[in-house]
Design a protein around this motif. Structure first.
Motif, mmCIF file in Angstrom:
data_model
loop_
_atom_site.group_PDB
_atom_site.id
_atom_site.type_symbol
_atom_site.label_atom_id
_atom_site.label_comp_id
_atom_site.label_asym_id
_atom_site.label_seq_id
_atom_site.Cartn_x
_atom_site.Cartn_y
_atom_site.Cartn_z
ATOM 1 N N UNK A 13 0.806 -1.224 0.000
ATOM 2 C CA UNK A 13 0.000 0.000 0.000
ATOM 3 C C UNK A 13 0.839 1.274 0.000
ATOM 4 N N UNK A 14 2.161 1.136 0.052
ATOM 5 C CA UNK A 14 3.071 2.278 0.018
ATOM 6 C C UNK A 14 2.794 3.247 1.166
ATOM 7 N N UNK A 15 2.618 2.709 2.367
ATOM 8 C CA UNK A 15 2.399 3.533 3.546
ATOM 9 C C UNK A 15 2.855 2.776 4.777
ATOM 10 N N UNK A 16 3.303 3.521 5.781
ATOM 11 C CA UNK A 16 3.657 2.946 7.071
ATOM 12 C C UNK A 16 2.598 3.226 8.125
ATOM 13 N N UNK A 17 1.501 3.884 7.692
ATOM 14 C CA UNK A 17 0.445 4.266 8.633
ATOM 15 C C UNK A 17 -0.496 3.075 8.814
ATOM 16 N N UNK A 18 -0.102 2.161 9.679
ATOM 17 C CA UNK A 18 -0.850 0.932 9.923
ATOM 18 C C UNK A 18 -1.145 0.835 11.417
ATOM 19 N N UNK A 19 -2.403 0.558 11.756
ATOM 20 C CA UNK A 19 -2.814 0.390 13.149
ATOM 21 C C UNK A 19 -3.488 -0.964 13.300
ATOM 22 N N UNK A 20 -3.010 -1.754 14.259
ATOM 23 C CA UNK A 20 -3.625 -3.052 14.527
ATOM 24 C C UNK A 20 -4.780 -2.855 15.503
ATOM 25 N N UNK A 21 -5.976 -3.221 15.053
ATOM 26 C CA UNK A 21 -7.167 -3.058 15.881
ATOM 27 C C UNK A 21 -7.379 -4.243 16.815
ATOM 28 N N UNK A 22 -7.123 -5.428 16.325
ATOM 29 C CA UNK A 22 -7.334 -6.634 17.122
ATOM 30 C C UNK A 22 -6.319 -7.685 16.694
ATOM 31 N N UNK A 23 -5.701 -8.340 17.660
ATOM 32 C CA UNK A 23 -4.743 -9.409 17.365
ATOM 33 C C UNK A 23 -4.945 -10.527 18.377
ATOM 34 N N UNK A 24 -5.125 -11.752 17.885
ATOM 35 C CA UNK A 24 -5.357 -12.899 18.756
ATOM 36 C C UNK A 24 -4.593 -14.114 18.257
ATOM 37 N N UNK A 25 -4.345 -15.049 19.178
ATOM 38 C CA UNK A 25 -3.866 -16.374 18.808
ATOM 39 C C UNK A 25 -5.090 -17.206 18.459
ATOM 40 N N UNK A 26 -5.105 -17.809 17.264
ATOM 41 C CA UNK A 26 -6.231 -18.633 16.832
ATOM 42 C C UNK A 26 -6.328 -19.849 17.748
ATOM 43 N N UNK A 27 -7.470 -19.967 18.460
ATOM 44 C CA UNK A 27 -7.618 -21.068 19.416
ATOM 45 C C UNK A 27 -8.395 -22.251 18.847
ATOM 46 N N UNK A 28 -8.511 -22.298 17.518
ATOM 47 C CA UNK A 28 -9.170 -23.444 16.898
ATOM 48 C C UNK A 28 -8.337 -24.698 17.073
ATOM 49 N N UNK A 29 -8.964 -25.877 17.025
ATOM 50 C CA UNK A 29 -8.224 -27.145 17.203
ATOM 51 C C UNK A 29 -7.079 -27.269 16.203
ATOM 52 N N UNK A 30 -5.871 -27.485 16.715
ATOM 53 C CA UNK A 30 -4.712 -27.670 15.862
ATOM 54 C C UNK A 30 -4.230 -26.417 15.172
ATOM 55 N N UNK A 31 -4.722 -25.229 15.590
ATOM 56 C CA UNK A 31 -4.345 -23.993 14.897
ATOM 57 C C UNK A 31 -3.766 -22.962 15.853
ATOM 58 N N UNK A 32 -3.215 -23.405 16.997
ATOM 59 C CA UNK A 32 -2.713 -22.445 17.969
ATOM 60 C C UNK A 32 -1.351 -21.878 17.592
ATOM 61 N N UNK A 52 -6.154 -11.341 13.108
ATOM 62 C CA UNK A 52 -6.677 -10.081 13.611
ATOM 63 C C UNK A 52 -7.110 -9.157 12.492
ATOM 64 N N UNK A 53 -7.379 -7.913 12.866
ATOM 65 C CA UNK A 53 -7.772 -6.889 11.909
ATOM 66 C C UNK A 53 -6.847 -5.686 12.045
ATOM 67 N N UNK A 54 -6.743 -4.924 10.970
ATOM 68 C CA UNK A 54 -5.842 -3.790 10.931
ATOM 69 C C UNK A 54 -6.465 -2.669 10.106
ATOM 70 N N UNK A 55 -6.005 -1.457 10.343
ATOM 71 C CA UNK A 55 -6.455 -0.289 9.584
ATOM 72 C C UNK A 55 -5.257 0.294 8.841
#
Length: 249
Positions: free
Chosen positions: A185-204, A209-212
């Motif tokens: 995107x040719x920008x450094x203006x990135x904000x992480x809104x939500x970040x999680x470890x995926x707790x699904x079976x076998x996917x930890x 997450x989501x970002x802006x």
């Protein structure tokens, strides 16, 4: 009107205490890249400031303190080595930002390095600077090992110890996603809104997450991201950025 000396002292003390109580500090550990050597190193720091803030760096830790204006935010703290005490050949280099960046405390005098950022305009601004050294009084260490190739890391069964924590996995994932976003995107203006470890079976081993993403003269974008992280050595296996909603949804 006569103002007593005691009243002046009391008022001054109250102001100093109030200022100290209102100060906001945000700590962060460096994301270690491990490509430096024992005699030199560099840390790159990126923060968002709307007003004024100090960045204090000691070793592989840093504290971002609000001096005035809106609370500052961390974007990036990357090093290829731990900054030693009394680093030789120390150099501060401002990279970008519309305001003023000043080294107000030199770590060669003992203690930490402190950089003051003063943003004069309304609205927040991203600031990036480097701290560079060519040796010093402390040894180079890699806080977050990037590859398990040291015999002392092996357990009795010959397997490597699981050293990478969830917090460290989130950090390396965000660093890789931010790098991809900068290229895409040719920008450094990135904000992480939500970040999680995926707790699904076998996917930890997945970080999701989501970002802006903000680009000049274009609408802001809300995107989702995911990473697969090897917890044994801290390597990002894969990372991808996708639209938050698929077409036709």
């Amino acid at each position: 009107m006569v103002i007593s000396l005691r009243g002046v002292i009391a008022a001054t003390s109250f102001l100093a205490i109030s200022t100290g109580m209102n100060a906001q500090s945000f700590e962060r550990r460096a994301s270690m890249r491990g490509d430096g050597d024992r005699g030199s190193g560099k840390c790159t720091i990126e923060v968002v400031v709307d007003g004024a803030a100090d960045v204090q760096v000691r070793g592989d830790s840093a504290i971002l303190t609000n001096l005035r204006g809106q609370p500052p935010q961390w974007r990036r703290f990357e090093c290829n080595g731990v900054m030693p005490p009394n680093p030789a050949g120390f150099r501060f280099q401002g990279i970008d930002g519309r305001g003023r960046q000043t080294l107000i405390r030199d770590p060669r005098n003992g203690g930490s390095a402190v950089v003051r950022i003063e943003d004069p305009d309304n609205g927040s601004e991203g600031y990036t600077f480097d701290l560079i050294w060519n040796g010093g009084g402390g040894p180079y260490t890699n806080q977050y090992p990037q590859r398990p190739d040291f015999e002392q890391d092996r357990g009795r069964d010959g397997r490597y110890d699981r050293r990478f924590t969830a917090d460290q996995a989130v950090q390396v994932c965000q660093d890789e996603v931010r790098r991809q976003a900068a290229e895409r995107f040719r920008t450094n203006d990135v904000t992480f809104r939500r970040t999680n470890i995926d707790d699904g079976p076998g996917r930890n081993d997945r970080v999701v997450g989501t970002m802006e993403v903000r680009q000049p003269y274009q609408p802001d974008q809300i995107l989702k991201f995911s990473c697969s992280v090897n917890f044994e050595n801290g390597r990002v296996r894969t990372a991808q950025i996708e639209p938050l909603y698929s077409e036709g949804a």
